[in-house]
Design an enzyme around this catalytic site. Sequence first.
Site, PDB file in Angstrom:
ATOM      1  N   ASN A   1     -16.429  60.352  10.999  1.00  0.00           N
ATOM      2  CA  ASN A   1     -15.915  59.185  11.736  1.00  0.00           C
ATOM      3  C   ASN A   1     -15.645  58.007  10.800  1.00  0.00           C
ATOM      4  OD1 ASN A   1     -16.976  57.008  14.500  1.00  0.00           O
ATOM      5  ND2 ASN A   1     -14.951  57.775  14.047  1.00  0.00           N
TER       6      ASN A   1
ATOM      7  N   ASP B   1      -9.446  67.223   5.770  1.00  0.00           N
ATOM      8  CA  ASP B   1     -10.379  66.157   5.412  1.00  0.00           C
ATOM      9  C   ASP B   1      -9.987  65.561   4.058  1.00  0.00           C
ATOM     10  OD1 ASP B   1     -12.510  64.562   4.867  1.00  0.00           O
ATOM     11  OD2 ASP B   1     -14.032  66.078   5.279  1.00  0.00           O
TER      12      ASP B   1
ATOM     13  N   CYS C   1     -12.950  58.609   8.079  1.00  0.00           N
ATOM     14  CA  CYS C   1     -11.613  58.820   7.490  1.00  0.00           C
ATOM     15  C   CYS C   1     -10.557  59.123   8.557  1.00  0.00           C
ATOM     16  CB  CYS C   1     -11.634  59.959   6.468  1.00  0.00           C
ATOM     17  SG  CYS C   1     -12.708  59.628   5.051  1.00  0.00           S
ATOM     18  N   ARG C   2     -10.631  60.331   9.138  1.00  0.00           N
ATOM     19  CA  ARG C   2      -9.545  60.788  10.018  1.00  0.00           C
ATOM     20  C   ARG C   2      -9.591  60.204  11.425  1.00  0.00           C
ATOM     21  NH1 ARG C   2     -10.892  66.930   9.088  1.00  0.00           N
ATOM     22  NH2 ARG C   2     -12.926  65.916   8.893  1.00  0.00           N
ATOM     23  N   SER C   3     -10.752  60.292  12.098  1.00  0.00           N
ATOM     24  CA  SER C   3     -10.754  59.883  13.514  1.00  0.00           C
ATOM     25  C   SER C   3     -10.583  58.379  13.723  1.00  0.00           C
ATOM     26  CB  SER C   3     -11.967  60.441  14.266  1.00  0.00           C
ATOM     27  OG  SER C   3     -13.180  60.004  13.727  1.00  0.00           O
TER      28      SER C   3
ATOM     29  N   CYS D   1     -13.842  63.575  14.263  1.00  0.00           N
ATOM     30  CA  CYS D   1     -13.847  64.292  12.979  1.00  0.00           C
ATOM     31  C   CYS D   1     -15.298  64.495  12.568  1.00  0.00           C
ATOM     32  CB  CYS D   1     -13.013  63.568  11.921  1.00  0.00           C
ATOM     33  SG  CYS D   1     -13.596  61.916  11.485  1.00  0.00           S
TER      34      CYS D   1
HETATM   35  P1  4NP Z   1     -13.914  62.362   8.100  1.00  0.00           P
HETATM   36  O1  4NP Z   1     -14.203  62.588   6.547  1.00  0.00           O
HETATM   37  O2  4NP Z   1     -14.571  63.510   8.823  1.00  0.00           O
HETATM   38  O3  4NP Z   1     -12.441  62.407   8.195  1.00  0.00           O
HETATM   39  O4  4NP Z   1     -14.506  61.012   8.443  1.00  0.00           O
HETATM   40  C1  4NP Z   1     -15.512  62.769   6.061  1.00  0.00           C
HETATM   41  C2  4NP Z   1     -16.247  61.686   5.668  1.00  0.00           C
HETATM   42  C3  4NP Z   1     -17.515  61.870   5.161  1.00  0.00           C
HETATM   43  C4  4NP Z   1     -18.050  63.135   5.051  1.00  0.00           C
HETATM   44  C5  4NP Z   1     -17.307  64.223   5.469  1.00  0.00           C
HETATM   45  C6  4NP Z   1     -16.036  64.033   5.979  1.00  0.00           C
HETATM   46  N1  4NP Z   1     -19.332  63.326   4.493  1.00  0.00           N
HETATM   47  O5  4NP Z   1     -19.738  64.487   4.348  1.00  0.00           O
HETATM   48  O6  4NP Z   1     -20.012  62.354   4.190  1.00  0.00           O
END
Ligand code: 4NP
Length: 142
Positions: free
Chosen positions: A10, A111, A12-14, A7
């Site tokens: 790294n 997201d 939340c989703r992955s 994602c």
């Molecule tokens: P993820 O979510 O891609 O599912 O881990 C996010 C976590 C943090 C950010 C973006 C997406 N960020 O911009 O900090």
Amino acid sequence: MKVLMVCLGNICRSPAAEGIFSNRFPDIEFDSAGTGSWHVGHPPDHRSIEVCGNHGVDIASLRARQVTAVDGEHFDLILGMDQSNVRNLKAIIPQEFHDKIHPIDAHEVGDPYYGIMDGFEVMFQHLEQAADKWAIIWESAN
Ligand code: 4NP
């Protein structure tokens, strides 16, 4: 077989995908990484840890890392959570390995980072459904 879940952050989703799929497919090796570097070394977002924990999936010990070009050679399959992850992956991974890069599901796993707690439950259920689809593919290959 080695599968990398990817994602943006790294956190939340992955990591949730790594935990869910690792529990579900113990004979397959899973890892996760982000295309961005902001959260390298951080544990998953507490909301991801909580939602996964509520469903018996422990992801608290995972730590974020960034995707590298070497991942293209190491993994057999690299699954992005959304189309932008797939695009970003193709910019990082050498062209010769691009056939390993796919979306985890036909519908993007949105997201949940900037949303509310509900979004994490939706994310969890979506990843479970994606695992059902991959089970059909992987179990028919055996
Ligand atoms: P993820 O979510 O891609 O599912 O881990 C996010 C976590 C943090 C950010 C973006 C997406 N960020 O911009 O900090």
